[in-house]
Design an enzyme around this catalytic site. Structure first.
Site, PDB file in Angstrom:
ATOM      1  N   GLY A  20       0.813  -1.208   0.000  1.00  0.00           N
ATOM      2  CA  GLY A  20       0.000   0.000   0.000  1.00  0.00           C
ATOM      3  C   GLY A  20       0.850   1.263   0.000  1.00  0.00           C
TER       4      GLY A  20
ATOM      5  CD  GLN B  89      -6.751  -0.772   7.272  1.00  0.00           C
ATOM      6  OE1 GLN B  89      -7.534  -1.712   7.427  1.00  0.00           O
ATOM      7  NE2 GLN B  89      -5.507  -0.805   7.740  1.00  0.00           N
TER       8      GLN B  89
ATOM      9  CB  SER C 281      -2.038  -3.127   1.269  1.00  0.00           C
ATOM     10  OG  SER C 281      -1.074  -3.901   1.921  1.00  0.00           O
TER      11      SER C 281
ATOM     12  CG  HIS D 146      -0.267  -6.568   4.964  1.00  0.00           C
ATOM     13  ND1 HIS D 146      -0.245  -6.203   6.289  1.00  0.00           N
ATOM     14  CD2 HIS D 146       0.117  -5.479   4.275  1.00  0.00           C
ATOM     15  CE1 HIS D 146       0.150  -4.938   6.381  1.00  0.00           C
ATOM     16  NE2 HIS D 146       0.370  -4.475   5.172  1.00  0.00           N
TER      17      HIS D 146
ATOM     18  CB  THR E 127      11.963  -9.548 -11.191  1.00  0.00           C
ATOM     19  OG1 THR E 127      13.041  -9.312 -12.097  1.00  0.00           O
ATOM     20  CG2 THR E 127      11.434 -10.960 -11.374  1.00  0.00           C
TER      21      THR E 127
ATOM     22  CB  CYS F  60       3.696   2.215  10.843  1.00  0.00           C
ATOM     23  SG  CYS F  60       2.152   2.396  10.015  1.00  0.00           S
TER      24      CYS F  60
HETATM   25  N1  PLP Z   1      -2.821   2.996   3.855  1.00  0.00           N
HETATM   26  C1  PLP Z   1      -3.546   2.576   4.891  1.00  0.00           C
HETATM   27  C2  PLP Z   1      -4.889   3.201   5.143  1.00  0.00           C
HETATM   28  C3  PLP Z   1      -3.060   1.587   5.742  1.00  0.00           C
HETATM   29  O1  PLP Z   1      -3.785   1.198   6.785  1.00  0.00           O
HETATM   30  C4  PLP Z   1      -1.783   1.035   5.478  1.00  0.00           C
HETATM   31  C5  PLP Z   1      -1.197   0.031   6.393  1.00  0.00           C
HETATM   32  O2  PLP Z   1      -1.422   0.068   7.581  1.00  0.00           O
HETATM   33  C6  PLP Z   1      -1.077   1.483   4.359  1.00  0.00           C
HETATM   34  C7  PLP Z   1      -1.623   2.470   3.568  1.00  0.00           C
HETATM   35  C8  PLP Z   1       0.267   0.938   4.023  1.00  0.00           C
HETATM   36  O3  PLP Z   1       0.147  -0.327   3.422  1.00  0.00           O
HETATM   37  P1  PLP Z   1       1.397  -1.336   3.448  1.00  0.00           P
HETATM   38  O4  PLP Z   1       1.520  -1.834   4.833  1.00  0.00           O
HETATM   39  O5  PLP Z   1       0.999  -2.428   2.467  1.00  0.00           O
HETATM   40  O6  PLP Z   1       2.571  -0.586   2.957  1.00  0.00           O
END
Ligand code: PLP
Length: 405
Positions: free
Chosen positions: A72, A184, A204, A206, A242, A340
């Protein structure tokens, strides 16, 4: 053995068994480079293109409009840096994920960093007490040099869904690019890029029970994006490197399973489970739902539109991180907000933007459900949270001062 219940699915979701099975051959016998012209390459190329079709089906776009990325964050950065150039104006919101917010801050600081260059100016649109952007504010912020509007679809901390279709209309009328971070939202609510009228949209793997380290950016046909990475002509020269074939295959499978889930109405079951958890937790004294406007209705107010799996609740008189740790010791994984930002001294920028005091923002916990969660998991949380909270509050001089609501 400690029972472990995971209610932090907005941080990451477990890979579903079907996703793992779909990926497995691409770590083993199907190892080809998707750019190779021989059989091995064709095999993996076909798998990548199948996955592209599945992701396109999830978003309601053409397969050729999907660019696979490392997640993401990269998808958001590609949208922003791919479009905004020196002299442009960008509009975003104060509650974006740091993948957007810090990319915009960098655009903003560009002005001072490179003296002489005009850089980009960024307008940060505020939100109301429910965590919603007002499209009228976006319209008012437009300037002749506005190039891009970047407003998220669903917030990662509150789950609040923004009025993106209205914002898309404003962008289209003004002939400005619109990017939405749907990381999300994907897999939780149906998405149709044409209904949103966005030009770019990030997801994203995951966050929808696919693997970590893979994502995608929808890029509307005709959108001229400057690449972030230079190298080979992968992804139609929009993203060199790649391809992460196992990851892409996993994302494709996760997209297929998400579509099947919507067809079965899984999102309704998820909403019911979240609501049960939320109602139970709000019975505890001195708690409240973040994103509910107390002036609108009822004791805890009417929440803004939200994705089905998220609730964000404040527990007055405690430190959220202390509660997270205490719950984890008993087997329940939840969080105070974005993974994060864990360990950050500052309270959540999302909750403070909604008008919460620093104390209340720091006393807030996000509970986010995933497809793997059961009724028993909800029961477990409903038993564990009140007793753990009571213990912490007994020790808290602050709580005694606050009293009950
Ligand atoms: N955007 C949002 C709203 C997210 O919640 C997150 C991840 O927590 C991201 C972007 C970032 O995605 P990624 O963890 O795949 O880099």
């Amino acid at each position: 053995m400690t029972r472990r219940v995971y209610l932090d699915n907005n941080a990451t979701t477990p890979v579903l068994p079907e996703v793992l099975e779909a990926m497995r051959p691409y770590f083993g016998e199907r190892f080809g480079n998707a750019s190779s012209i021989h059989h091995r390459g064709q095999e993996t190329r076909a798998a990548v293109e199948r996955a592209r079709e599945s992701v396109a089906a999830l978003l309601g776009c053409r397969a050729s409009e999907i660019v696979f990325t490392s997640g993401g964050t990269e998808a958001d950065n590609l949208a922003i840096f791919g479009l905004a150039k020196s002299g442009d104006h960008v509009i975003t919101s104060t509650i974006e994920h740091h993948a957007v917010l810090n990319a915009c801050k960098h655009l903003d600081q560009y002005r001072d960093k490179y003296r002489g260059g005009t850089g980009c100016e960024v307008t940060y649109i505020p939100v109301d007490g429910r965590g919603l952007v007002d499209p009228a504010d976006v319209k008012r912020a437009l300037r002749p040099n506005t190039k891009l509007i970047a407003i998220m679809l669903a917030n990662n901390e509150t789950g609040v869904v923004q009025p993106v279709a209205e914002i898309g209309k404003i962008a289209a009328e003004a002939d400005i690019y619109f990017h939405t971070d749907a990381v999300q939202a994907a897999g939780k609510i149906p998405i149709d890029v044409n209904k949103i009228a966005c030009d770019l949209l990030a997801i994203s793997g995951h966050k929808l029970h696919g693997p970590q380290g893979v994502g995608a950016l929808y890029v509307r046909k005709g959108t001229q994006l400057e690449p972030l990475l230079y190298g080979g002509s992968h992804e139609r020269s929009r993203r060199a490197g790649t391809e992460n074939v196992p990851g892409i295959v996993g994302l494709g499978k996760a997209a297929e399973l998400a579509i099947a889930g919507f067809e079965r109405g899984d999102d309704q079951g998820m909403t019911a489970a979240r609501d049960r958890l939320e109602r139970g937790l709000l019975e505890i004294e001195a708690t409240g739902l973040n994103g509910a406007d107390l002036n609108v209705a009822g004791l805890h107010g009417e929440p803004a539109p939200r994705v089905p799996n998220t609730t964000n609740i404040y527990f007055d008189g405690i430190d959220g991180e202390a509660l997270v740790i205490a719950l984890d010791l008993k087997g329940l994984a939840v969080s105070t907000g974005a993974a994060c930002s864990s360990g950050a001294i500052e309270p959540s920028h999302v909750l403070t933007a909604m008008g919460l005091s620093r104390e209340r923002a720091k006393a807030s916990i996000r509970f986010s459900l995933g497809k793997q969660n059961t009724e028993e998991d909800i029961e477990f949380a409903l038993t564990l949270v009140p007793e753990t909270l009571a213990r912490l509050r007994d020790l808290s001089p602050v709580y005694k001062a606050v009293g009950s609501k």
